[in-house]
Motif scaffolding. Sequence first.
Motif, PDB file in Angstrom:
ATOM      1  N   GLY A 107       0.833  -1.211   0.000  1.00 36.73           N
ATOM      2  CA  GLY A 107       0.000   0.000   0.000  1.00 36.73           C
ATOM      3  C   GLY A 107       0.860   1.251   0.000  1.00 36.73           C
ATOM      4  O   GLY A 107       0.565   2.230  -0.700  1.00 36.73           O
ATOM      5  N   THR A 108       1.962   1.214   0.759  1.00 37.01           N
ATOM      6  CA  THR A 108       2.903   2.345   0.782  1.00 37.01           C
ATOM      7  C   THR A 108       3.569   2.510  -0.574  1.00 37.01           C
ATOM      8  O   THR A 108       3.721   3.639  -1.068  1.00 37.01           O
ATOM      9  N   TYR A 109       3.962   1.395  -1.190  1.00 33.33           N
ATOM     10  CA  TYR A 109       4.553   1.453  -2.529  1.00 33.33           C
ATOM     11  C   TYR A 109       3.594   2.136  -3.507  1.00 33.33           C
ATOM     12  O   TYR A 109       3.993   2.993  -4.308  1.00 33.33           O
ATOM     13  N   ASN A 110       2.329   1.758  -3.458  1.00 33.60           N
ATOM     14  CA  ASN A 110       1.342   2.345  -4.361  1.00 33.60           C
ATOM     15  C   ASN A 110       1.139   3.835  -4.088  1.00 33.60           C
ATOM     16  O   ASN A 110       0.960   4.620  -5.025  1.00 33.60           O
ATOM     17  N   ALA A 111       1.199   4.211  -2.821  1.00 35.46           N
ATOM     18  CA  ALA A 111       1.053   5.630  -2.483  1.00 35.46           C
ATOM     19  C   ALA A 111       2.208   6.444  -3.058  1.00 35.46           C
ATOM     20  O   ALA A 111       2.011   7.561  -3.569  1.00 35.46           O
ATOM     21  N   LEU A 112       3.416   5.903  -3.002  1.00 38.15           N
ATOM     22  CA  LEU A 112       4.578   6.586  -3.573  1.00 38.15           C
ATOM     23  C   LEU A 112       4.452   6.701  -5.089  1.00 38.15           C
ATOM     24  O   LEU A 112       4.822   7.718  -5.687  1.00 38.15           O
ATOM     25  N   VAL A 113       3.933   5.660  -5.717  1.00 38.29           N
ATOM     26  CA  VAL A 113       3.742   5.690  -7.172  1.00 38.29           C
ATOM     27  C   VAL A 113       2.746   6.778  -7.543  1.00 38.29           C
ATOM     28  O   VAL A 113       2.976   7.564  -8.473  1.00 38.29           O
ATOM     29  N   VAL A 114       1.635   6.844  -6.828  1.00 40.40           N
ATOM     30  CA  VAL A 114       0.622   7.868  -7.111  1.00 40.40           C
ATOM     31  C   VAL A 114       1.210   9.264  -6.943  1.00 40.40           C
ATOM     32  O   VAL A 114       0.943  10.167  -7.743  1.00 40.40           O
ATOM     33  N   LYS A 115       2.040   9.426  -5.938  1.00 43.48           N
ATOM     34  CA  LYS A 115       2.674  10.724  -5.704  1.00 43.48           C
ATOM     35  C   LYS A 115       3.579  11.134  -6.862  1.00 43.48           C
ATOM     36  O   LYS A 115       3.768  12.317  -7.133  1.00 43.48           O
ATOM     37  N   SER A 116       4.136  10.148  -7.574  1.00 44.77           N
ATOM     38  CA  SER A 116       5.070  10.450  -8.659  1.00 44.77           C
ATOM     39  C   SER A 116       4.387  11.056  -9.875  1.00 44.77           C
ATOM     40  O   SER A 116       5.046  11.598 -10.755  1.00 44.77           O
ATOM     41  N   TYR A 117       3.045  10.984  -9.942  1.00 45.00           N
ATOM     42  CA  TYR A 117       2.330  11.453 -11.126  1.00 45.00           C
ATOM     43  C   TYR A 117       2.197  12.971 -11.204  1.00 45.00           C
ATOM     44  O   TYR A 117       1.822  13.500 -12.249  1.00 45.00           O
ATOM     45  N   SER A 118       2.474  13.669 -10.131  1.00 47.07           N
ATOM     46  CA  SER A 118       2.290  15.118 -10.133  1.00 47.07           C
ATOM     47  C   SER A 118       3.538  15.807  -9.599  1.00 47.07           C
ATOM     48  O   SER A 118       4.361  15.197  -8.919  1.00 47.07           O
ATOM     49  N   VAL A 119       3.665  17.083  -9.912  1.00 43.16           N
ATOM     50  CA  VAL A 119       4.822  17.857  -9.489  1.00 43.16           C
ATOM     51  C   VAL A 119       4.370  19.269  -9.157  1.00 43.16           C
ATOM     52  O   VAL A 119       3.531  19.851  -9.854  1.00 43.16           O
ATOM     53  N   ALA A 120       4.900  19.811  -8.066  1.00 47.48           N
ATOM     54  CA  ALA A 120       4.509  21.153  -7.636  1.00 47.48           C
ATOM     55  C   ALA A 120       5.330  22.240  -8.323  1.00 47.48           C
ATOM     56  O   ALA A 120       4.864  23.369  -8.501  1.00 47.48           O
ATOM     57  N   GLU A 121       6.563  21.896  -8.703  1.00 45.97           N
ATOM     58  CA  GLU A 121       7.439  22.890  -9.328  1.00 45.97           C
ATOM     59  C   GLU A 121       6.972  23.240 -10.738  1.00 45.97           C
ATOM     60  O   GLU A 121       6.378  22.420 -11.435  1.00 45.97           O
ATOM     61  N   LYS A 122       7.268  24.469 -11.142  1.00 47.48           N
ATOM     62  CA  LYS A 122       6.948  24.888 -12.494  1.00 47.48           C
ATOM     63  C   LYS A 122       7.853  24.165 -13.480  1.00 47.48           C
ATOM     64  O   LYS A 122       9.057  24.082 -13.298  1.00 47.48           O
ATOM     65  N   GLY A 123       7.270  23.616 -14.543  1.00 45.27           N
ATOM     66  CA  GLY A 123       8.034  22.894 -15.537  1.00 45.27           C
ATOM     67  C   GLY A 123       8.282  23.715 -16.789  1.00 45.27           C
ATOM     68  O   GLY A 123       7.755  24.821 -16.943  1.00 45.27           O
ATOM     69  N   ILE A 124       9.079  23.162 -17.690  1.00 44.35           N
ATOM     70  CA  ILE A 124       9.342  23.801 -18.968  1.00 44.35           C
ATOM     71  C   ILE A 124       8.569  23.058 -20.050  1.00 44.35           C
ATOM     72  O   ILE A 124       8.586  21.833 -20.122  1.00 44.35           O
ATOM     73  N   GLU A 125       7.840  23.805 -20.877  1.00 47.67           N
ATOM     74  CA  GLU A 125       7.054  23.220 -21.954  1.00 47.67           C
ATOM     75  C   GLU A 125       7.949  22.933 -23.156  1.00 47.67           C
ATOM     76  O   GLU A 125       8.624  23.815 -23.665  1.00 47.67           O
ATOM     77  N   LEU A 126       7.930  21.672 -23.613  1.00 52.11           N
ATOM     78  CA  LEU A 126       8.720  21.267 -24.759  1.00 52.11           C
ATOM     79  C   LEU A 126       7.864  20.464 -25.729  1.00 52.11           C
ATOM     80  O   LEU A 126       6.820  19.923 -25.363  1.00 52.11           O
TER      81      LEU A 126
END
Length: 299
Positions: A107-126
């Motif tokens: 369950g913890t592994y899955n929670a970490l995976v779900v967390k990987s789908y989003s990012v708070a920092e501003k990204g660069i569009e390419l």
Amino acid sequence: MLPIFYSIGLLIILPASFIISLWKAPFKSKLEWLLDSMLTTALIVWLFQAGNWSWVGYYVSFLWLILLIVTFIFSWKKIRNLPFTIKYSLNQKFSIGIYILLILVFGTYNALVVKSYSVAEKGIELSFPLKNGTYYVGQGGNQVAMNYHQAHPGQKYALDILKLNTIGTRANGLYPEELNKYQIFEDNLYSPCNGKVVNVKNDLPDLTPPKSDSENPEGNHVTLSCENDDATTILLAHMQKGSLVVAKNEKVTTGQKLGKVGNSGNTSEPHLHIHAEKDGRGVPIIFNDRFLVRNSLVR
């Protein structure tokens, strides 16, 4: 050969053993079945999201989900008349405790995976730098569990990109030595932005898998500075020897050919490594409003 055995064990043998156990186990109560079902689900969902399916076939991951649902249905029919709990022996209580522990772990592994789908920092569009195929993200995301580059500040949010054939694998064979058996090898590589070439390398050899060159980690590469964010540099690495068609300080436009994907540098097999860096730290990359993670497809 170790990656082959690891992939087959993790992505084929492990889920098969859990599904067979759920199907065949002689449960004495619904509680035991429920715990086994929860653990098997947590394992399959984790592997579906975090496994590198390009080795055994991207579409195999969906097969396990289907088999899981079928197993639920048939195993439930076998145990639906059992009591929810019984008087458990010491060994049965110990087994239940192990089930609960493993459910928490996966369950913890899955929670970490779900967390990987989003990012708070501003990204660069390419713009995505590859065309004409189905491309697969082997490493990507905002957690080390999905992207080992996250452990290295300068490569944070980096992507390793492969190409899939019609059956969903990245090569003809499990781990061939011939470079042309890898789907992505010699694919044309295009500029992801309007900008300027900051640096190039074009004379390093393409290596026979699994050989690598740790002294020249980027291998043949192009580094770009994009107009929309000239403080951020974009590295496209592991290119084919002699394939680069741009020079240092040259201006480039989005979609302009840069060279070809190869297997030079610190790489175990042909793929494209791309990352964005600003002031020594990785910057998230956004392609067509998508933050790509492991198992993302770009067609």
